[in-house]
Design a protein around this motif. Structure first.
Motif, PDB file in Angstrom:
ATOM      1  N   PHE A   1       0.070   5.773   4.942  1.00 60.25           N
ATOM      2  CA  PHE A   1       0.212   6.359   3.629  1.00 60.25           C
ATOM      3  C   PHE A   1       1.965   6.089   3.564  1.00 60.25           C
ATOM      4  N   ILE A   2       2.536   6.506   3.980  1.00 61.78           N
ATOM      5  CA  ILE A   2       4.564   6.301   3.546  1.00 61.78           C
ATOM      6  C   ILE A   2       4.415   4.708   2.887  1.00 61.78           C
ATOM      7  N   LYS A   3       3.572   3.661   3.805  1.00 62.21           N
ATOM      8  CA  LYS A   3       3.866   2.696   3.275  1.00 62.21           C
ATOM      9  C   LYS A   3       3.018   2.490   2.257  1.00 62.21           C
ATOM     10  N   ASP A   4       1.931   2.995   1.600  1.00 63.38           N
ATOM     11  CA  ASP A   4       1.140   2.745   0.520  1.00 63.38           C
ATOM     12  C   ASP A   4       2.233   3.637  -0.653  1.00 63.38           C
ATOM     13  N   GLU A   5       3.266   4.979  -0.152  1.00 61.35           N
ATOM     14  CA  GLU A   5       3.702   5.283  -1.273  1.00 61.35           C
ATOM     15  C   GLU A   5       4.937   4.578  -1.506  1.00 61.35           C
ATOM     16  N   GLN A   6       5.426   4.068  -0.506  1.00 59.06           N
ATOM     17  CA  GLN A   6       6.762   3.505  -0.712  1.00 59.06           C
ATOM     18  C   GLN A   6       7.168   2.199  -1.522  1.00 59.06           C
ATOM     19  N   GLN A   7       5.771   1.856  -1.472  1.00 54.95           N
ATOM     20  CA  GLN A   7       5.403   0.931  -2.111  1.00 54.95           C
ATOM     21  C   GLN A   7       5.122   1.137  -4.232  1.00 54.95           C
TER      22      GLN A   7
END
Length: 147
Positions: A32-38
């Protein structure tokens, strides 16, 4: 007569299912954090089309750099958790490998600490970044309303 103090420590032993659930939850949060960072990087990029001061641009660049640094750590954490999930078979294969099983649980405990620290650090980066974005948004709104 010298009295020896004994050190006691409490170790909670989780079942293989519980360890697996922890690991899957970590992986879910990290992805989720990976998507949020994008999303955050795209949001920062959207500010580049606005008229902002050099100071505000520097703040955005600082936030972007923090996310990029955090993203590097994120990839390592995701790899660690995936590897940890794959190694769970050590506990459920029906073979008594006490040393390896103990090692798995020790790694789980270390990952628990590491993932929690990462999540706290990331939350701090995000909070500071949102504060910067909010400040920039307010100042650009104010300057646009005077035009």
């Amino acid at each position: 007569m010298k009295t020896e103090k004994k050190k006691y420590s409490y170790t909670e032993w989780y079942s293989a299912d519980e360890l697996n659930e922890h690991s899957k939850k970590w992986l879910s949060e990290l992805l989720f954090i990976k998507d949020e960072q994008q999303f955050l990087l795209n949001l920062i990029q959207s500010f580049s089309t606005k008229t902002i001061s050099k100071n505000q641009l520097a703040q955005l660049e600082d936030f972007k750099n923090s996310i990029n640094e955090n993203e590097i750590m994120l990839h390592g954490k995701i790899s660690q958790v995936k590897k940890h999930i794959n190694q769970l078979k050590i506990l459920v294969d029906g073979v008594n490998q006490l040393e390896m099983e103990h090692g798995y649980k020790k790694t789980h405990k270390e990952l628990f600490k590491s993932i929690n620290k990462y999540l706290l650090d990331y939350r701090t980066v995000k909070e500071r970044g949102f504060a910067k974005l909010t400040s920039i948004m307010k100042s650009t709104k104010a300057s646009n309303s005077y035009k």
